[in-house]
Design a protein around this motif. Sequence first.
Motif, PDB file in Angstrom:
ATOM      1  N   TYR A  54     -43.158   9.193  43.574  1.00 40.28           N
ATOM      2  CA  TYR A  54     -43.129  10.350  43.133  1.00 40.28           C
ATOM      3  C   TYR A  54     -42.274  10.609  42.250  1.00 40.28           C
ATOM      4  O   TYR A  54     -41.272   9.697  42.108  1.00 40.28           O
ATOM      5  CB  TYR A  54     -43.249  11.383  44.200  1.00 40.28           C
ATOM      6  CG  TYR A  54     -42.418  11.307  45.051  1.00 40.28           C
ATOM      7  CD1 TYR A  54     -40.979  11.915  44.811  1.00 40.28           C
ATOM      8  CD2 TYR A  54     -42.386  10.879  46.344  1.00 40.28           C
ATOM      9  CE1 TYR A  54     -39.777  11.757  45.677  1.00 40.28           C
ATOM     10  CE2 TYR A  54     -41.322  10.771  47.443  1.00 40.28           C
ATOM     11  CZ  TYR A  54     -39.950  11.435  46.966  1.00 40.28           C
ATOM     12  OH  TYR A  54     -39.215  11.322  47.963  1.00 40.28           O
ATOM     13  N   VAL A  55     -42.313  11.664  41.339  1.00 42.45           N
ATOM     14  CA  VAL A  55     -41.148  11.733  40.507  1.00 42.45           C
ATOM     15  C   VAL A  55     -39.807  12.555  41.443  1.00 42.45           C
ATOM     16  O   VAL A  55     -40.197  13.499  42.053  1.00 42.45           O
ATOM     17  CB  VAL A  55     -41.592  12.961  39.427  1.00 42.45           C
ATOM     18  CG1 VAL A  55     -40.301  13.333  38.552  1.00 42.45           C
ATOM     19  CG2 VAL A  55     -42.430  12.436  38.613  1.00 42.45           C
ATOM     20  N   ALA A  56     -38.769  11.886  41.101  1.00 43.39           N
ATOM     21  CA  ALA A  56     -37.565  12.251  42.119  1.00 43.39           C
ATOM     22  C   ALA A  56     -37.342  13.872  41.990  1.00 43.39           C
ATOM     23  O   ALA A  56     -36.983  14.540  42.919  1.00 43.39           O
ATOM     24  CB  ALA A  56     -36.326  11.286  41.741  1.00 43.39           C
ATOM     25  N   SER A  57     -37.499  14.294  40.889  1.00 45.75           N
ATOM     26  CA  SER A  57     -37.006  15.660  40.740  1.00 45.75           C
ATOM     27  C   SER A  57     -38.325  16.955  40.779  1.00 45.75           C
ATOM     28  O   SER A  57     -38.050  17.818  41.026  1.00 45.75           O
ATOM     29  CB  SER A  57     -36.845  15.993  38.970  1.00 45.75           C
ATOM     30  OG  SER A  57     -37.655  15.752  38.108  1.00 45.75           O
ATOM     31  N   ILE A  58     -39.589  16.061  41.229  1.00 45.21           N
ATOM     32  CA  ILE A  58     -40.600  16.824  41.303  1.00 45.21           C
ATOM     33  C   ILE A  58     -41.358  16.241  42.486  1.00 45.21           C
ATOM     34  O   ILE A  58     -42.450  15.505  42.135  1.00 45.21           O
ATOM     35  CB  ILE A  58     -41.708  17.165  40.011  1.00 45.21           C
ATOM     36  CG1 ILE A  58     -40.736  17.835  38.817  1.00 45.21           C
ATOM     37  CG2 ILE A  58     -42.789  18.245  40.668  1.00 45.21           C
ATOM     38  CD1 ILE A  58     -41.397  17.635  37.751  1.00 45.21           C
ATOM     39  N   PRO A  59     -40.911  16.178  43.618  1.00 37.21           N
ATOM     40  CA  PRO A  59     -41.698  15.485  44.780  1.00 37.21           C
ATOM     41  C   PRO A  59     -43.019  15.471  44.636  1.00 37.21           C
ATOM     42  O   PRO A  59     -43.700  14.604  45.447  1.00 37.21           O
ATOM     43  CB  PRO A  59     -40.725  15.931  45.957  1.00 37.21           C
ATOM     44  CG  PRO A  59     -39.384  16.460  45.374  1.00 37.21           C
ATOM     45  CD  PRO A  59     -39.902  17.083  44.136  1.00 37.21           C
ATOM     46  N   THR A  60     -43.693  16.656  44.510  1.00 41.45           N
ATOM     47  CA  THR A  60     -45.091  16.833  44.585  1.00 41.45           C
ATOM     48  C   THR A  60     -45.955  15.969  43.569  1.00 41.45           C
ATOM     49  O   THR A  60     -47.044  16.167  43.362  1.00 41.45           O
ATOM     50  CB  THR A  60     -45.459  18.400  44.516  1.00 41.45           C
ATOM     51  OG1 THR A  60     -44.989  19.062  43.296  1.00 41.45           O
ATOM     52  CG2 THR A  60     -44.859  19.140  45.736  1.00 41.45           C
ATOM     53  N   MET A  61     -45.254  15.583  42.550  1.00 40.38           N
ATOM     54  CA  MET A  61     -45.791  14.803  41.647  1.00 40.38           C
ATOM     55  C   MET A  61     -46.031  13.244  41.751  1.00 40.38           C
ATOM     56  O   MET A  61     -44.812  12.804  41.472  1.00 40.38           O
ATOM     57  CB  MET A  61     -45.070  14.905  40.122  1.00 40.38           C
ATOM     58  CG  MET A  61     -45.690  14.657  39.010  1.00 40.38           C
ATOM     59  SD  MET A  61     -44.923  14.899  37.303  1.00 40.38           S
ATOM     60  CE  MET A  61     -45.087  16.577  37.196  1.00 40.38           C
ATOM     61  N   PRO A  62     -46.807  12.642  41.941  1.00 45.08           N
ATOM     62  CA  PRO A  62     -47.211  11.452  42.314  1.00 45.08           C
ATOM     63  C   PRO A  62     -46.818  10.414  40.981  1.00 45.08           C
ATOM     64  O   PRO A  62     -47.136  10.710  39.767  1.00 45.08           O
ATOM     65  CB  PRO A  62     -48.628  11.135  42.372  1.00 45.08           C
ATOM     66  CG  PRO A  62     -49.202  12.290  42.871  1.00 45.08           C
ATOM     67  CD  PRO A  62     -48.466  13.487  42.259  1.00 45.08           C
ATOM     68  N   PHE A  63     -46.118   9.342  41.014  1.00 46.12           N
ATOM     69  CA  PHE A  63     -45.687   8.383  40.199  1.00 46.12           C
ATOM     70  C   PHE A  63     -45.743   7.161  40.415  1.00 46.12           C
ATOM     71  O   PHE A  63     -45.259   6.555  41.531  1.00 46.12           O
ATOM     72  CB  PHE A  63     -44.461   8.879  39.509  1.00 46.12           C
ATOM     73  CG  PHE A  63     -43.860   8.329  38.332  1.00 46.12           C
ATOM     74  CD1 PHE A  63     -44.812   7.602  37.398  1.00 46.12           C
ATOM     75  CD2 PHE A  63     -42.479   8.502  37.807  1.00 46.12           C
ATOM     76  CE1 PHE A  63     -44.427   7.061  36.221  1.00 46.12           C
ATOM     77  CE2 PHE A  63     -42.189   8.096  36.547  1.00 46.12           C
ATOM     78  CZ  PHE A  63     -43.157   7.112  35.838  1.00 46.12           C
ATOM     79  N   PRO A  64     -46.645   6.079  40.106  1.00 40.06           N
ATOM     80  CA  PRO A  64     -46.928   4.886  40.713  1.00 40.06           C
ATOM     81  C   PRO A  64     -45.644   4.003  40.730  1.00 40.06           C
ATOM     82  O   PRO A  64     -44.802   4.110  39.749  1.00 40.06           O
ATOM     83  CB  PRO A  64     -47.741   4.168  39.681  1.00 40.06           C
ATOM     84  CG  PRO A  64     -48.754   5.250  39.385  1.00 40.06           C
ATOM     85  CD  PRO A  64     -47.639   6.527  38.874  1.00 40.06           C
ATOM     86  N   VAL A  65     -45.265   3.274  41.782  1.00 42.50           N
ATOM     87  CA  VAL A  65     -43.927   2.622  41.844  1.00 42.50           C
ATOM     88  C   VAL A  65     -43.902   1.380  41.128  1.00 42.50           C
ATOM     89  O   VAL A  65     -42.903   0.639  41.102  1.00 42.50           O
ATOM     90  CB  VAL A  65     -43.446   2.354  43.127  1.00 42.50           C
ATOM     91  CG1 VAL A  65     -43.215   3.803  44.192  1.00 42.50           C
ATOM     92  CG2 VAL A  65     -44.705   1.563  44.202  1.00 42.50           C
TER      93      VAL A  65
END
Length: 335
Positions: A54-65
Amino acid sequence: MPPITTLTELSSYLASAGINYTSLQPLSGGTANFVWRLQTSDGRTSIVKHAEPYVASIPTMPFPVDRMDFEARALERIPRLLGRMDIEVLVKVVGLVRYDAEAKVLVLEDGGAKTLKESYTDPALNIPQLGAALGKWLADLHASTTSLSSPIGDNQTAKFIYRHSYNGLADALEKFGFDRTIGERINERYGSLLQTDDECICHGDFWPGNVLLRRHGVSPPTLTLVDWEMTRRGTGATDVGQFTAEAWLLDRFRGQRGLASAFLRSYVEAAKPSEEFLRRVVVHLGTHIAFWPTRVVWGSEEETREVVAIGKEVLEGALEGRWALDDVVGLGAGE
C-alpha cells in the motif's frame, strides 16, 4: 513476511539480516514507501527503503510491491548500459548496496540530504550547469537503451500510474473554467500511447525532487538519480516533458534561475530528437503543468489558474500543429 513500518520492526529485520548499524533515522518527503537513513560505526550512511502493499502515506490505497523488484533491476543493469559522458558535473544512478526481494527491502547508497528541488534557491549553485548536465545524461540513457530488449521487465504498475495526469486532465481544465474536451482529446490520442510506447528505457519519475546533491566544496556537486521504481520502457519524451515541466514551475515560482531552458536545450542538442518526439514532449509538458499544480500547491488560486491556462494553450498548440522547436525551448525558458 512481517511488516517493516516502524523503527522497532526495522531493527528486528536488520538484526535478522545481519546488518549492523549505530543509528537509524526515519526520512520524510516520499509518499509510497518507508525510508530510513542508516549509519554504521565508521560514520558511513546508507538509505533503507521498504515497500508494503500500500502507499505508506495512505495505508488504504493498495500499491503493488513489485515496484521494488523493478527498481532493484534497474539499479543493477542500467549503469552498465550507459556511455561515458564528457560533462563538468558527475551524474550517476544511485548505487545498490543490497536487495532482499522477499522482504522488499532495498539498501542504497546515500546520495545526499537535499534534492535539487530543495536546493534550487541556493545562490552557490550554478543551476543552468546542473540542468545542462541532467539533459545530457538523460539523452544518453535514452540513446543507450533504444535498441535493447527490456532488461527490466514490463512494469504495468508504472504505465498505469503514469497515465494518472492524462486521465485527470479534463477535470483539471474544467475546474478552472476551460474546455474539458481538450483534455479528453489529449488523453485519447496521447495518453493511450503510454501503454504501447516502446522506444527506450525511461526513468519514469524524472524530476528535480528525485535528484540528490552531494556537495564537494566549491566544485560542482555530484547528482545522484533516485526512485527508479516507476522505470519502464516507453518514450523518452515523457521523461523530458516531466522534468521540463517541474523545472519550469521552479523557475516560475522560485526565482527564474534557468533550470528548464538549460535542461531542455542540452537534451535537444545531445539527442537531436525528431519532430514527433518533440510533439510528445510538448504534450507531456502541457499535460503536467495543466494537471499537477491543481494537486500540488505552487501558488495562489489565481496563480494556479494562470499556469493551467498556459498548459491549456500548449496542448491546443500541440493538437493544432501550432508549435516549433523554438517554442518548446522558449517555454522551457519561462517565456
